[in-house]
Design a protein around this motif. Structure first.
Motif, PDB file in Angstrom:
ATOM      1  N   LYS A  67      52.020 -33.198  29.394  1.00 63.71           N
ATOM      2  CA  LYS A  67      51.285 -33.297  31.066  1.00 63.71           C
ATOM      3  C   LYS A  67      50.029 -34.518  31.452  1.00 63.71           C
ATOM      4  CE  LYS A  67      53.470 -29.035  32.498  1.00 63.71           C
ATOM      5  NZ  LYS A  67      53.114 -27.798  32.869  1.00 63.71           N
ATOM      6  N   VAL A  68      50.295 -35.585  30.477  1.00 61.71           N
ATOM      7  CA  VAL A  68      49.158 -35.970  30.766  1.00 61.71           C
ATOM      8  C   VAL A  68      50.150 -37.090  31.768  1.00 61.71           C
ATOM      9  CG1 VAL A  68      47.566 -37.893  29.474  1.00 61.71           C
ATOM     10  CG2 VAL A  68      47.687 -35.607  28.719  1.00 61.71           C
ATOM     11  N   THR A  69      48.865 -37.987  32.214  1.00 60.12           N
ATOM     12  CA  THR A  69      50.020 -39.434  32.696  1.00 60.12           C
ATOM     13  C   THR A  69      49.470 -40.332  31.956  1.00 60.12           C
ATOM     14  OG1 THR A  69      47.702 -39.672  34.192  1.00 60.12           O
ATOM     15  CG2 THR A  69      49.854 -38.319  35.211  1.00 60.12           C
ATOM     16  N   ILE A  70      48.607 -41.212  31.692  1.00 62.19           N
ATOM     17  CA  ILE A  70      47.878 -41.909  31.387  1.00 62.19           C
ATOM     18  C   ILE A  70      46.263 -41.645  29.922  1.00 62.19           C
ATOM     19  CG2 ILE A  70      47.128 -44.375  30.800  1.00 62.19           C
ATOM     20  CD1 ILE A  70      48.452 -44.705  33.940  1.00 62.19           C
ATOM     21  N   SER A  71      47.246 -41.563  28.788  1.00 65.21           N
ATOM     22  CA  SER A  71      45.994 -40.541  27.754  1.00 65.21           C
ATOM     23  C   SER A  71      45.546 -41.952  27.340  1.00 65.21           C
ATOM     24  CB  SER A  71      47.180 -40.188  26.456  1.00 65.21           C
ATOM     25  OG  SER A  71      46.082 -39.976  25.462  1.00 65.21           O
ATOM     26  N   ASN A  72      43.942 -41.992  27.539  1.00 69.66           N
ATOM     27  CA  ASN A  72      43.224 -42.682  26.965  1.00 69.66           C
ATOM     28  C   ASN A  72      42.030 -43.491  26.454  1.00 69.66           C
ATOM     29  OD1 ASN A  72      42.868 -46.087  27.792  1.00 69.66           O
ATOM     30  ND2 ASN A  72      43.839 -45.783  29.445  1.00 69.66           N
ATOM     31  N   GLY A  73      40.900 -43.317  26.926  1.00 65.77           N
ATOM     32  CA  GLY A  73      39.428 -43.657  26.141  1.00 65.77           C
ATOM     33  C   GLY A  73      39.429 -41.920  25.475  1.00 65.77           C
ATOM     34  N   LEU A  74      38.867 -42.226  24.128  1.00 66.56           N
ATOM     35  CA  LEU A  74      38.649 -40.697  24.032  1.00 66.56           C
ATOM     36  C   LEU A  74      37.279 -41.403  22.429  1.00 66.56           C
ATOM     37  CD1 LEU A  74      40.534 -39.836  20.810  1.00 66.56           C
ATOM     38  CD2 LEU A  74      41.189 -41.676  22.066  1.00 66.56           C
ATOM     39  N   SER A 105      51.439 -37.797  26.521  1.00 67.53           N
ATOM     40  CA  SER A 105      50.882 -36.206  25.306  1.00 67.53           C
ATOM     41  C   SER A 105      50.025 -37.554  24.807  1.00 67.53           C
ATOM     42  CB  SER A 105      51.672 -35.996  24.503  1.00 67.53           C
ATOM     43  OG  SER A 105      52.860 -35.644  25.532  1.00 67.53           O
ATOM     44  N   LEU A 106      49.282 -35.928  23.978  1.00 65.39           N
ATOM     45  CA  LEU A 106      47.919 -37.020  23.140  1.00 65.39           C
ATOM     46  C   LEU A 106      47.595 -35.433  22.018  1.00 65.39           C
ATOM     47  CD1 LEU A 106      45.492 -38.167  22.563  1.00 65.39           C
ATOM     48  CD2 LEU A 106      44.328 -35.611  22.330  1.00 65.39           C
ATOM     49  N   PHE A 107      48.267 -36.832  20.210  1.00 62.36           N
ATOM     50  CA  PHE A 107      48.735 -36.099  19.407  1.00 62.36           C
ATOM     51  C   PHE A 107      47.698 -36.617  18.442  1.00 62.36           C
ATOM     52  CE2 PHE A 107      52.279 -37.638  21.516  1.00 62.36           C
ATOM     53  CZ  PHE A 107      53.259 -37.346  21.599  1.00 62.36           C
ATOM     54  N   ARG A 108      47.421 -35.476  17.308  1.00 61.96           N
ATOM     55  CA  ARG A 108      46.699 -34.894  16.417  1.00 61.96           C
ATOM     56  C   ARG A 108      47.311 -35.895  15.009  1.00 61.96           C
ATOM     57  NH1 ARG A 108      44.811 -30.083  16.489  1.00 61.96           N
ATOM     58  NH2 ARG A 108      45.780 -29.556  14.752  1.00 61.96           N
ATOM     59  N   ILE A 109      47.003 -36.216  13.866  1.00 62.49           N
ATOM     60  CA  ILE A 109      47.729 -36.780  13.146  1.00 62.49           C
ATOM     61  C   ILE A 109      47.095 -36.959  11.874  1.00 62.49           C
ATOM     62  CG2 ILE A 109      49.160 -38.169  11.778  1.00 62.49           C
ATOM     63  CD1 ILE A 109      48.734 -38.857  15.469  1.00 62.49           C
ATOM     64  N   ALA A 117      40.499 -42.453  14.981  1.00 61.18           N
ATOM     65  CA  ALA A 117      40.353 -41.556  14.469  1.00 61.18           C
ATOM     66  C   ALA A 117      38.858 -40.227  14.475  1.00 61.18           C
ATOM     67  CB  ALA A 117      39.860 -42.347  12.483  1.00 61.18           C
ATOM     68  N   ASP A 118      38.903 -38.948  13.817  1.00 66.51           N
ATOM     69  CA  ASP A 118      38.024 -38.480  13.850  1.00 66.51           C
ATOM     70  C   ASP A 118      36.832 -38.354  12.567  1.00 66.51           C
ATOM     71  OD1 ASP A 118      38.966 -36.696  11.938  1.00 66.51           O
ATOM     72  OD2 ASP A 118      39.230 -35.549  13.614  1.00 66.51           O
ATOM     73  N   SER A 119      36.042 -37.506  12.479  1.00 67.22           N
ATOM     74  CA  SER A 119      34.885 -37.766  11.028  1.00 67.22           C
ATOM     75  C   SER A 119      36.111 -36.973   9.933  1.00 67.22           C
ATOM     76  CB  SER A 119      34.004 -36.730  11.593  1.00 67.22           C
ATOM     77  OG  SER A 119      34.106 -35.576  11.788  1.00 67.22           O
ATOM     78  N   SER A 120      36.744 -36.288  10.365  1.00 65.71           N
ATOM     79  CA  SER A 120      37.544 -35.498   8.955  1.00 65.71           C
ATOM     80  C   SER A 120      38.397 -36.494   8.564  1.00 65.71           C
ATOM     81  CB  SER A 120      37.862 -34.435   9.927  1.00 65.71           C
ATOM     82  OG  SER A 120      37.171 -33.307  10.029  1.00 65.71           O
ATOM     83  N   GLY A 121      38.824 -37.599   9.144  1.00 63.68           N
ATOM     84  CA  GLY A 121      40.067 -38.797   9.262  1.00 63.68           C
ATOM     85  C   GLY A 121      41.190 -38.252   9.603  1.00 63.68           C
ATOM     86  N   ARG A 122      41.482 -37.705  10.379  1.00 68.94           N
ATOM     87  CA  ARG A 122      41.868 -37.697  11.470  1.00 68.94           C
ATOM     88  C   ARG A 122      42.562 -38.157  12.589  1.00 68.94           C
ATOM     89  NH1 ARG A 122      40.904 -31.192  11.779  1.00 68.94           N
ATOM     90  NH2 ARG A 122      38.723 -31.560  12.471  1.00 68.94           N
ATOM     91  N   PHE A 123      43.481 -38.500  13.128  1.00 72.82           N
ATOM     92  CA  PHE A 123      43.983 -39.979  13.818  1.00 72.82           C
ATOM     93  C   PHE A 123      44.262 -39.107  15.277  1.00 72.82           C
ATOM     94  CE2 PHE A 123      47.078 -43.370  15.733  1.00 72.82           C
ATOM     95  CZ  PHE A 123      45.552 -44.138  15.648  1.00 72.82           C
ATOM     96  N   TRP A 124      43.876 -39.511  16.201  1.00 72.25           N
ATOM     97  CA  TRP A 124      44.136 -38.697  16.909  1.00 72.25           C
ATOM     98  C   TRP A 124      44.439 -40.360  18.520  1.00 72.25           C
ATOM     99  CZ3 TRP A 124      42.400 -34.097  19.718  1.00 72.25           C
ATOM    100  CH2 TRP A 124      41.252 -33.506  18.962  1.00 72.25           C
ATOM    101  N   VAL A 125      46.395 -39.824  19.176  1.00 72.04           N
ATOM    102  CA  VAL A 125      46.985 -41.341  19.482  1.00 72.04           C
ATOM    103  C   VAL A 125      47.292 -40.282  20.764  1.00 72.04           C
ATOM    104  CG1 VAL A 125      48.906 -41.766  18.241  1.00 72.04           C
ATOM    105  CG2 VAL A 125      47.826 -43.867  19.716  1.00 72.04           C
ATOM    106  N   GLY A 126      47.286 -40.832  21.716  1.00 73.42           N
ATOM    107  CA  GLY A 126      47.775 -41.021  22.775  1.00 73.42           C
ATOM    108  C   GLY A 126      49.101 -41.530  23.678  1.00 73.42           C
TER     109      GLY A 126
END
Length: 288
Positions: A142-149, A126-130, A108-117
């Protein structure tokens, strides 16, 4: 560069694919997943006890919710989880049930959105923002393995790992819109694969190196400040926790290792901990 060494884990309980550790600042407990074990673990350091919860499917990431309980990324969907009712029905879907992609790391980011790949076919993830209304947007494709963020202290930059590329990227970040732009290579690893990561209160990154037997401590200038050598080949992710946020917790995996591999690394899949000097930052909560 300083070098530290961990020889033994917190406990000898092993997890197939331990991932996504996150310290709950209110409960003072550590949560993490066993993706291939389809379970959620909760460590209470005060009583030195680990509780395991069956999730019924492989789950790649989660965030704590402001109103309590968890938001969990399952194999292809998002769902809420709580201790009483377990994993609920999907609230949004990223892929059909038969898709080759699986949801992976998130935060989750500081605005309370959830980022997940996701992870899957080469350049097929892919990487998504919710947002809090559970509306999702594909941020990267076009991501291979979405990981640490994670995000830097001033929220000007977004750090993001594409593991198959063995690279951590650094993007310009707009904290209001959540948009990212201007990708640059921040750090490339040749002797292993960058996996989960976390940023401390000084702006330095702790990075787990899959197949590298180590965790690296990297400055904003991409200088390796320290290395933690581990008795396991596949550390997967890291987080800072404890009362002062100075305990570095490290998850690991034994998935894909042979019987001969496991003879020389009996702690593969265990949870590790080491005290560090610079504290972490309290995690962000999902607003939804």
């Amino acid at each position: 560069m300083k070098t530290y060494q961990i020889d033994t884990p917190i406990s000898e309980e092993r997890y197939i694919l331990g991932e996504g550790p996150l310290w709950h600042p209110l409960e003072q407990k550590l949560y993490w997943l066993d993706i291939d074990g389809c379970s959620l673990q909760v460590l209470d350091p005060k009583i030195d006890a680990i509780q395991s919860y069956n999730l019924g499917q492989r789950c790649g990431a989660f965030a704590f919710r402001r109103q309590g309980a968890l938001l969990i990324a399952g194999e292809h969907t998002l769902a809420y989880w709580d201790e009483r009712d377990g994993l609920g029905s999907p609230i949004t879907r990223f892929y059909p049930d038969d898709a080759p992609q699986l949801m992976n790391d998130g935060k989750a980011d500081s605005s309370g959105r959830f980022w997940v790949g996701s992870k899957g076919p080469f350049q097929g993830s892919s990487l998504f923002r919710i947002d809090e209304n559970i509306e999702s947007k594909e941020v990267l494709s076009k991501v291979t393995i979405s990981n640490g963020l994670d995000w830097d202290l001033e929220e000007k930059y977004f750090y993001y790992t594409d593991s198959y590329a063995q690279t951590i990227y650094k993007y310009r970040y707009n904290p209001i819109s959540g948009d990212i732009s201007e990708p640059n290579i921040f750090f490339h690893i040749d002797d292993g694969t960058p996996d989960g990561l976390t940023m401390d209160s000084a702006g330095n990154l702790w990075v787990a190196v899959w197949d590298g037997w180590k965790v690296l401590y990297i400055s904003p200038e991409a200088e390796v400040l320290a290395k933690i050598e581990l008795p396991v080949q596949r550390p997967t992710s890291v987080t800072l926790g404890g009362a002062t946020l100075t305990d570095l917790y490290i998850t690991s995996a034994y998935v894909g290792l042979t019987e001969d591999d496991l003879k020389i690394q009996p702690y593969a899949g265990c949870l590790f901990k080491i005290p560090v000097e610079t504290p972490g930052r309290p995690c962000n909560f999902f607003n939804g």
